[in-house]
Design a protein around this motif. Structure first.
Motif, short mmCIF file in Angstrom:
data_model
loop_
_atom_site.label_atom_id
_atom_site.label_comp_id
_atom_site.label_asym_id
_atom_site.label_seq_id
_atom_site.Cartn_x
_atom_site.Cartn_y
_atom_site.Cartn_z
N MET A 1 0.86 -1.18 0.00
CA MET A 1 0.00 0.00 0.00
C MET A 1 0.89 1.23 0.00
N ALA A 2 0.69 2.13 -0.95
CA ALA A 2 1.50 3.34 -1.03
C ALA A 2 0.64 4.49 -1.53
N TYR A 3 0.70 5.62 -0.84
CA TYR A 3 0.00 6.81 -1.32
C TYR A 3 0.60 8.06 -0.68
N ALA A 4 0.41 9.20 -1.33
CA ALA A 4 0.97 10.46 -0.85
C ALA A 4 0.18 10.97 0.35
N ILE A 5 0.90 11.45 1.35
CA ILE A 5 0.28 12.05 2.52
C ILE A 5 0.88 13.44 2.73
N SER A 6 0.28 14.24 3.58
CA SER A 6 0.78 15.59 3.82
C SER A 6 2.05 15.55 4.66
N GLU A 7 2.82 16.64 4.59
CA GLU A 7 4.03 16.73 5.42
C GLU A 7 3.67 16.66 6.90
N LYS A 8 2.52 17.25 7.24
CA LYS A 8 2.04 17.24 8.62
C LYS A 8 1.78 15.81 9.10
N ASP A 9 1.08 15.01 8.26
CA ASP A 9 0.81 13.61 8.64
C ASP A 9 2.09 12.79 8.65
N ALA A 10 3.01 13.11 7.74
CA ALA A 10 4.28 12.38 7.69
C ALA A 10 5.06 12.55 8.99
N ALA A 11 4.95 13.75 9.59
CA ALA A 11 5.66 14.02 10.84
C ALA A 11 5.08 13.21 12.00
N LYS A 12 3.85 12.74 11.85
CA LYS A 12 3.19 11.97 12.91
C LYS A 12 3.45 10.46 12.80
N ALA A 13 4.19 10.06 11.78
CA ALA A 13 4.40 8.63 11.55
C ALA A 13 5.04 7.96 12.76
N PRO A 14 4.50 6.82 13.18
CA PRO A 14 5.07 6.11 14.33
C PRO A 14 6.50 5.64 14.04
N GLN A 15 7.29 5.57 15.07
CA GLN A 15 8.63 5.03 14.94
C GLN A 15 8.55 3.51 14.78
N VAL A 16 9.46 2.97 14.01
CA VAL A 16 9.47 1.52 13.81
C VAL A 16 10.68 0.92 14.51
N SER A 17 10.63 -0.39 14.69
CA SER A 17 11.74 -1.09 15.35
C SER A 17 12.96 -1.13 14.44
N ASP A 18 14.11 -1.32 15.05
CA ASP A 18 15.35 -1.43 14.27
C ASP A 18 15.23 -2.56 13.26
N GLY A 19 15.67 -2.28 12.04
CA GLY A 19 15.63 -3.29 10.99
C GLY A 19 14.37 -3.24 10.15
N GLU A 20 13.36 -2.50 10.60
CA GLU A 20 12.12 -2.37 9.83
C GLU A 20 12.17 -1.11 8.96
N ASP A 21 11.49 -1.17 7.83
CA ASP A 21 11.42 -0.01 6.95
C ASP A 21 10.50 1.04 7.56
N SER A 22 10.87 2.32 7.43
CA SER A 22 10.03 3.39 7.96
C SER A 22 8.74 3.48 7.15
N TYR A 23 7.72 4.07 7.74
CA TYR A 23 6.43 4.19 7.09
C TYR A 23 6.41 5.25 5.98
N VAL A 24 7.30 6.23 6.06
CA VAL A 24 7.25 7.37 5.14
C VAL A 24 8.55 7.49 4.36
N LYS A 25 8.41 7.70 3.06
CA LYS A 25 9.57 7.91 2.20
C LYS A 25 9.40 9.24 1.49
N LYS A 26 10.43 10.06 1.52
CA LYS A 26 10.39 11.36 0.87
C LYS A 26 10.93 11.24 -0.56
N LEU A 27 10.12 11.67 -1.52
CA LEU A 27 10.51 11.60 -2.92
C LEU A 27 10.38 12.99 -3.55
N VAL A 28 11.27 13.29 -4.48
CA VAL A 28 11.16 14.52 -5.27
C VAL A 28 10.98 14.13 -6.72
N LEU A 29 9.82 14.46 -7.27
CA LEU A 29 9.51 14.11 -8.65
C LEU A 29 9.18 15.37 -9.42
N LYS A 30 9.96 15.64 -10.47
CA LYS A 30 9.76 16.82 -11.31
C LYS A 30 9.68 18.11 -10.48
#
Length: 244
Positions: free
Chosen positions: A1-30
């Motif tokens: 599951m992947a979709y764009a969220i606001s910067e505000k919601d991205a800041a609220k992302a829960p922390q994940v355990s060591d070795g797990e991928d983070s919930y939010v990825k920052k991308l710059v497109l065009k």
């Protein structure tokens, strides 16, 4: 599951355990910055989910999700599961209950504001999730079940279409299903009821999509005058392009 969220919601992302991928990825497109919620649900791809559903069943001798007339086993990885149909055949309602149980929808493991299933943060929802493109086995099973054109690159459907198809399939035995759905392989036919029930349950109960919301099944994505297969290499190419 992947979709764009606001910067505000991205800041609220829960922390994940060591070795797990983070919930939010920052991308710059065009030149535009996107905060992408992304989570891969291990054990819940279609083939892996069959094993989860068979494990979640209440009877070790048969499954209410398997078509009548099938007697066999299902192997996934190093594990083998009894996958025979009952003498009364598959039952939509009972199969759906097992699928919900396999998703762990009702387990109180959610420590975040909003979860999908299994205690996973859902990204907060929002406008980015309103225009869903659904690929892979979702497209394949919809085409095989006859409610989308298998030659089309994309098709508009609703989650309820998977439910209606499942209700039709679950009433059949293996022989009837072979005759009704000739494009489904012999090894997949006994699982067709289970697959369609699971896909509906995953969308509606797992991801919280409204049963009557339009979603887009996608086989290929138009790029210029060509169509590119909607599979992981396309996403990988976008990620490489965005980081250069």
């Amino acid at each position: 599951m992947a979709y764009a969220i606001s910067e505000k919601d991205a800041a609220k992302a829960p922390q994940v355990s060591d070795g797990e991928d983070s919930y939010v990825k920052k991308l710059v497109l065009k030149g535009t910055t996107y905060y992408l919620y992304v989570h891969s649900y291990l054990h819940y791809g279609l083939l892996a989910a069959r094993a989860e559903i068979l494990k979640a069943g209440e009877n070790s001798d048969y499954s209410n999700c398997m078509l009548d007339g099938y007697h066999g086993k299902y192997q996934y990885g190093d594990d083998t599961f009894e996958a025979s149909g009952s003498s009364s055949g598959a039952t939509y309602s009972k199969c759906r209950a097992v699928a919900v149980r396999a998703l762990k929808v009702d387990e109180p493991a959610c420590t975040h504001m909003k979860c999908t299933f299994g205690g996973v943060w859902n990204g907060g929802g929002g406008d980015g999730q309103k225009n869903l493109f659904v690929a892979s086995f979702f497209y394949d099973r919809a085409a095989q079940a006859g409610f989308v054109n298998p030659k089309a690159a994309v098709a508009k459907v609703k989650p309820s279409d998977f439910e209606e198809a499942a209700r039709r399939v679950c009433k059949l035995n293996v022989k009837e299903a072979h005759a009704t759905y000739p494009d489904v392989s012999e090894e997949d036919i006994p699982f067709l009821c289970m697959d369609l029930v699971y896909q509906h349950t995953l969308l509606v109960d797992g991801f919280g999509v409204d049963p009557y919301q339009d979603i887009t099944l996608v086989k290929k994505v138009r790029y210029g005058n060509s169509f590119v297969e909607a599979a992981w290499p396309l996403g990988s190419a976008i990620e490489v392009a965005s980081s250069s």
